[in-house]
Each structure stands twice: as C-alpha cells, then as structure tokens.
Design an enzyme around this catalytic site. Structure first.
Site, PDB file in Angstrom:
ATOM      1  N   ASN A   2      -6.875   4.482   1.253  1.00 46.33           N
ATOM      2  CA  ASN A   2      -6.457   3.735   0.076  1.00 46.33           C
ATOM      3  C   ASN A   2      -7.347   2.497  -0.011  1.00 46.33           C
ATOM      4  O   ASN A   2      -7.136   1.526   0.706  1.00 46.33           O
ATOM      5  CB  ASN A   2      -4.977   3.366   0.218  1.00 46.33           C
ATOM      6  CG  ASN A   2      -4.436   2.671  -1.009  1.00 46.33           C
ATOM      7  OD1 ASN A   2      -5.170   2.421  -1.966  1.00 46.33           O
ATOM      8  ND2 ASN A   2      -3.157   2.349  -0.989  1.00 46.33           N
ATOM      9  N   ARG A  75      -6.606   7.995  -2.145  1.00 46.16           N
ATOM     10  CA  ARG A  75      -5.693   7.667  -3.240  1.00 46.16           C
ATOM     11  C   ARG A  75      -6.554   7.105  -4.366  1.00 46.16           C
ATOM     12  O   ARG A  75      -7.310   6.153  -4.161  1.00 46.16           O
ATOM     13  CB  ARG A  75      -4.688   6.611  -2.804  1.00 46.16           C
ATOM     14  CG  ARG A  75      -3.893   6.088  -3.968  1.00 46.16           C
ATOM     15  CD  ARG A  75      -3.093   4.879  -3.590  1.00 46.16           C
ATOM     16  NE  ARG A  75      -2.359   4.402  -4.739  1.00 46.16           N
ATOM     17  CZ  ARG A  75      -2.184   3.125  -5.037  1.00 46.16           C
ATOM     18  NH1 ARG A  75      -2.702   2.189  -4.265  1.00 46.16           N
ATOM     19  NH2 ARG A  75      -1.492   2.770  -6.089  1.00 46.16           N
ATOM     20  N   ASP A 132      -2.615   8.707  -8.824  1.00 45.54           N
ATOM     21  CA  ASP A 132      -1.288   8.138  -9.088  1.00 45.54           C
ATOM     22  C   ASP A 132      -0.759   8.512 -10.464  1.00 45.54           C
ATOM     23  O   ASP A 132       0.442   8.432 -10.723  1.00 45.54           O
ATOM     24  CB  ASP A 132      -1.340   6.607  -8.969  1.00 45.54           C
ATOM     25  CG  ASP A 132      -0.858   6.152  -7.616  1.00 45.54           C
ATOM     26  OD1 ASP A 132       0.148   6.699  -7.155  1.00 45.54           O
ATOM     27  OD2 ASP A 132      -1.495   5.269  -7.022  1.00 45.54           O
ATOM     28  N   LEU A 190      10.318   0.496  -6.028  1.00 48.78           N
ATOM     29  CA  LEU A 190      10.386  -0.963  -6.108  1.00 48.78           C
ATOM     30  C   LEU A 190       9.631  -1.568  -4.929  1.00 48.78           C
ATOM     31  O   LEU A 190      10.135  -1.623  -3.808  1.00 48.78           O
ATOM     32  CB  LEU A 190      11.856  -1.429  -6.089  1.00 48.78           C
ATOM     33  CG  LEU A 190      12.798  -0.759  -7.105  1.00 48.78           C
ATOM     34  CD1 LEU A 190      14.210  -1.298  -6.956  1.00 48.78           C
ATOM     35  CD2 LEU A 190      12.292  -0.941  -8.527  1.00 48.78           C
ATOM     36  N   MET A 263       9.824 -10.479  -2.426  1.00 52.39           N
ATOM     37  CA  MET A 263      11.270 -10.457  -2.646  1.00 52.39           C
ATOM     38  C   MET A 263      12.043 -11.013  -1.450  1.00 52.39           C
ATOM     39  O   MET A 263      13.042 -11.701  -1.609  1.00 52.39           O
ATOM     40  CB  MET A 263      11.707  -9.026  -2.956  1.00 52.39           C
ATOM     41  CG  MET A 263      13.140  -8.910  -3.366  1.00 52.39           C
ATOM     42  SD  MET A 263      13.535  -9.896  -4.844  1.00 52.39           S
ATOM     43  CE  MET A 263      13.170  -8.727  -6.153  1.00 52.39           C
ATOM     44  N   GLY A 307       9.034  -0.942  -0.749  1.00 55.07           N
ATOM     45  CA  GLY A 307       9.469  -1.997   0.169  1.00 55.07           C
ATOM     46  C   GLY A 307      10.802  -2.640  -0.212  1.00 55.07           C
ATOM     47  O   GLY A 307      11.672  -2.851   0.634  1.00 55.07           O
ATOM     48  N   GLU A 310      13.662   0.261  -0.404  1.00 56.01           N
ATOM     49  CA  GLU A 310      14.104   0.764   0.902  1.00 56.01           C
ATOM     50  C   GLU A 310      14.893  -0.280   1.686  1.00 56.01           C
ATOM     51  O   GLU A 310      15.795   0.061   2.447  1.00 56.01           O
ATOM     52  CB  GLU A 310      12.885   1.159   1.756  1.00 56.01           C
ATOM     53  CG  GLU A 310      12.185   2.401   1.263  1.00 56.01           C
ATOM     54  CD  GLU A 310      10.791   2.515   1.866  1.00 56.01           C
ATOM     55  OE1 GLU A 310      10.608   2.214   3.054  1.00 56.01           O
ATOM     56  OE2 GLU A 310       9.880   2.912   1.116  1.00 56.01           O
TER      57      GLU A 310
HETATM   58  P1  ADP Z   1       3.279  -2.422  -2.109  1.00 49.68           P
HETATM   59  O1  ADP Z   1       3.645  -2.176  -3.536  1.00 49.68           O
HETATM   60  O2  ADP Z   1       2.225  -3.480  -1.931  1.00 49.68           O
HETATM   61  O3  ADP Z   1       3.043  -1.153  -1.295  1.00 49.68           O
HETATM   62  P2  ADP Z   1       5.750  -2.586  -0.612  1.00 49.68           P
HETATM   63  O4  ADP Z   1       6.268  -1.281  -1.082  1.00 49.68           O
HETATM   64  O5  ADP Z   1       5.397  -2.752   0.825  1.00 49.68           O
HETATM   65  O6  ADP Z   1       4.566  -3.124  -1.496  1.00 49.68           O
HETATM   66  O7  ADP Z   1       6.872  -3.668  -0.984  1.00 49.68           O
HETATM   67  C1  ADP Z   1       6.673  -5.033  -0.748  1.00 49.68           C
HETATM   68  C2  ADP Z   1       7.930  -5.770  -1.220  1.00 49.68           C
HETATM   69  O8  ADP Z   1       9.058  -5.325  -0.432  1.00 49.68           O
HETATM   70  C3  ADP Z   1       7.838  -7.275  -1.046  1.00 49.68           C
HETATM   71  O9  ADP Z   1       8.370  -7.929  -2.191  1.00 49.68           O
HETATM   72  C4  ADP Z   1       8.730  -7.516   0.159  1.00 49.68           C
HETATM   73  O10 ADP Z   1       9.298  -8.795   0.168  1.00 49.68           O
HETATM   74  C5  ADP Z   1       9.801  -6.471  -0.091  1.00 49.68           C
HETATM   75  N1  ADP Z   1      10.614  -6.267   1.113  1.00 49.68           N
HETATM   76  C6  ADP Z   1      10.258  -5.731   2.294  1.00 49.68           C
HETATM   77  N2  ADP Z   1      11.286  -5.798   3.172  1.00 49.68           N
HETATM   78  C7  ADP Z   1      12.329  -6.418   2.524  1.00 49.68           C
HETATM   79  C8  ADP Z   1      13.659  -6.789   2.879  1.00 49.68           C
HETATM   80  N3  ADP Z   1      14.157  -6.545   4.082  1.00 49.68           N
HETATM   81  N4  ADP Z   1      14.417  -7.388   1.935  1.00 49.68           N
HETATM   82  C9  ADP Z   1      13.937  -7.643   0.713  1.00 49.68           C
HETATM   83  N5  ADP Z   1      12.690  -7.321   0.314  1.00 49.68           N
HETATM   84  C10 ADP Z   1      11.895  -6.714   1.212  1.00 49.68           C
END
Ligand code: ADP
Length: 352
Positions: A2, A75, A132, A190, A263, A307, A310
C-alpha cells in the site's frame, strides 16, 4: 503493498494467506523510518525507490529472497470505469492506472511510483493490482450519475466509491459471525477515512463517497458532504490549491475540534469542540445511513469495521441508537482485513 504519498506499507503472506511479516517505510522524503513488525529504526528514504529498496533489503535480511516471492500485489485507490477487478499489471494496465491519475491525483501517482520501482528492482516478479473502486462496479447507473449534462471529455465525472477492498473483505468475513450474509447490509468503514456502503445480496448498490474520497461522512481531516456552492465560494476566496488542502487535510474532525483528527484523542478530551466533532461524526453517519437504507429498501443488519468502527463502542452505540427507528436488527464488528484480501485476490488470479 500500500504505497501512499509518504509511506509504503507492506505485509508478507504465505501461500495459505498466513501473515508472516509486516514492513513499513514511513516519512519518505523527510525523516525516514523503517519498521519490521514491531522493531523500528530511522532510515535514509529520499524517495519511493529508496524506500522499496530498504523494504526488499529488510526482507532479504529476514531470509526472504526476492526469488521466493510469488508476486507483489498493490492496493490501487482508483481503477476508473475500466479496472473493476483484480488484475495482473501489464503495460496496458499500468497505462490504465496512469490514465486514472486525474481522478485520484493524491493516490494513483504514488501507486505507479511503487509499481515502477518494483519493476526496476525485480523485473521478473509478477505484479497485481486490487482497486478500492472495484467493489462498487455493481452500483446502478442512477446512483452513479451526477445530474450533469454530457460534457465532452468529462464522462468520467461520476460517483465511484472507495474502501471497496475493505467491504469485499467484510462480505467474506461476516458470515463467520452472522451465519448467512444478511440480505440488506449497512456496512460502515469508520477509520481516518470513513464511508458507508449499502450491500444488497453481497453487492454494493450505493455508497457515501463519490467522485473522490472527499464526500460523504465527516472524516479525520476531510469535510465529507459539502454543497458544491460552498466549494465554489472557497475556490473564489482561497484559490483552488488552498481549497484542496483545506478540504483534504484541515477539515473534518480536525477542523471542527481544532484539536486532532484522531477519534481516540477526541474521546479522551473534555474540550467542547471535541464533543461537537464527535457529535457531528455520529449525526451525519446516521443521516447518511438513512440514505443507504433507502437504497436497499430496508435493513437486515449493520456491520462496523475500520479503526473507529472496530474499537469505539461509544461511536457504534451512538450511531445504532440514532438508527433505532428502524426497529431491531443485529449488528456486528468485523476487523478490517484489506491486506489479506489483496493477497487473496492476487493468489486467486495467479492460480487461475
Ligand atoms: P486508516 O483509515 O488510516 O486506515 P484506521 O482504520 O486505523 O485508519 O482508523 C484510525 C482511527 O481509529 C483514528 O481516528 C483512531 O483514533 C481510531 N481509533 C483507534 N482505536 C480507537 C479506540 N480505541 N477508540 C476510539 N477510536 C479509536
């Protein structure tokens, strides 16, 4: 693989799709950093080619010769109207990816740089690309079209949708939890980027992102849905370049909170602006969910991934609460598995 503007993230899979190793080059063009699984070190990475050489070198140090690799699977964010399935990268496909650069200037150029660097370092190594946009090739024309007249040279100005590799992986993984795949599934990816997808009988029929990954939900640094008139005003007042930077990098959760795009940071903050940013995210996710539900003619289940999806029960519960008018429906959390999906698609292609 990626490859982005300043990072190249790779995961190595065995032929049975077990993940063996993760190597990531970050800070390319600046203060470079190379990490192999959890071990990191600073590295001189002036450009993509240097980063790839460092990644291949790290592989060799771990006993994985280039000869032992079966393929590099990339990707690729934008496949345009023609690249709608995982494919071997031939000169024609490379050209088609290059033709999509105007559609995704911030992404496809970097994918091409990585593809070319791999071809230079390992000319005999097969390369594949997963897109994508591809999962959304099933979106009907009426959902795809903007209400614009035919403009010569701009036929590609249409809704494409993104996060398709994540949605494809979700459709594959969900039945392990749900039994059969729900007929009308609202999928919520998300993460830093965020979108919703209406998945009917396993196929995308609508999604919140459109021509670019800028539209739809409030995101980490992207504004999401915004009136074209407001964008025109921004362009007039700030100029196109500053408007582009604003909409891509300084808007969304970061812009609203004036604190962070992240977040987790916002959830841990007691700043009123951080609260507004979180409320904005959940409000617009649920409003746009209504649009996705209408596109499917109802709702049988919701699945969260990415992120935020989940890890944040608070965000999931707030969105679910705002959808309670739909009655009772099951909801699931699925780990985003984009890397293994890319590897799986490439393996299927090479075995075919
Ligand atoms: P990307 O789109 O860059 O792949 P991710 O899918 O890793 O990003 O998501 C990143 C987001 O997930 C960030 O906003 C991060 O703060 C949020 N995140 C990760 N763990 C938590 C958590 N335990 N509680 C709230 N938000 C979280």
């Amino acid at each position: 693989m990626n490859a982005g503007s300043s990072s190249i993230k790779t995961a190595l899979f065995d032929d049975d799709l077990t993940e063996v190793l993760r190597i990531e080059a970050t800070g390319i063009g600046g203060t470079g950093h190379l990490s192999v699984d959890t071990c990191g070190q600073d590295a001189n990475l002036p450009d993509n080619a240097a980063a790839l050489a460092a990644i291949f070198n790290a592989l060799v140090q771990r006993g994985v010769t280039l000869k032992a690799l079966r393929a590099v699977a990339h990707r690729v964010v934008h496949g345009g109207t023609t690249l709608t399935a995982t494919t071997r990268i031939t000169p024609d496909v490379r050209q088609a990816i290059a033709d999509c650069v105007p559609l995704a200037p911030l992404h496809n150029l970097h994918h091409l740089a990585a593809i070319d660097a791999v071809a230079t370092l390992a000319p005999d190594l097969p390369q594949c690309a997963s897109f994508d946009t591809a999962f959304h090739a099933t979106i009907p024309d009426i959902a795809r079209r903007y209400a614009l007249p035919d403009i010569p040279g701009l036929a590609d100005l249409q809704r494409y949708g993104f996060h398709g590799i994540s949605y494809a992986a979700l459709v594959r993984a969900l039945p392990q939890q749900s039994g059969t795949l729900p007929k009308r599934l609202l999928a919520c990816h998300l993460g830093n980027g965020a979108s919703l997808c209406a998945i009917l009988d396993g196929q995308s029929v609508a999604t919140t992102m459109g021509y670019s990954p800028l539209s739809g939900l409030t995101m980490g640094t992207r504004a999401g849905e915004i009136d074209a008139g407001a964008v025109l005003r921004l362009v007039r007042q700030l100029g196109p370049d500053q408007t582009e930077r604003l909409l891509h990098n300084h808007a969304g959760l970061l812009g609203l909170s004036n604190l962070s795009p992240d977040m987790r940071t916002l959830e841990n903050s007691d700043s009123p602006k951080a609260r507004i940013a979180i409320d904005h995210f959940c409000y617009w996710a649920s409003r746009q969910a209504g649009s996705m539900i209408a596109a499917m003619g109802g709702l049988d289940a919701v699945a969260f991934t990415g992120g935020i999806g989940e890890n944040s029960a608070m965000i999931r519960n707030t969105i679910l609460d705002k959808l309670s008018w739909m009655g009772n429906f099951p909801h699931y959390t699925v780990k985003a598995q984009e890397e293994v999906q890319i590897a799986r698609d490439a393996r299927a292609l090479l075995n075919a």
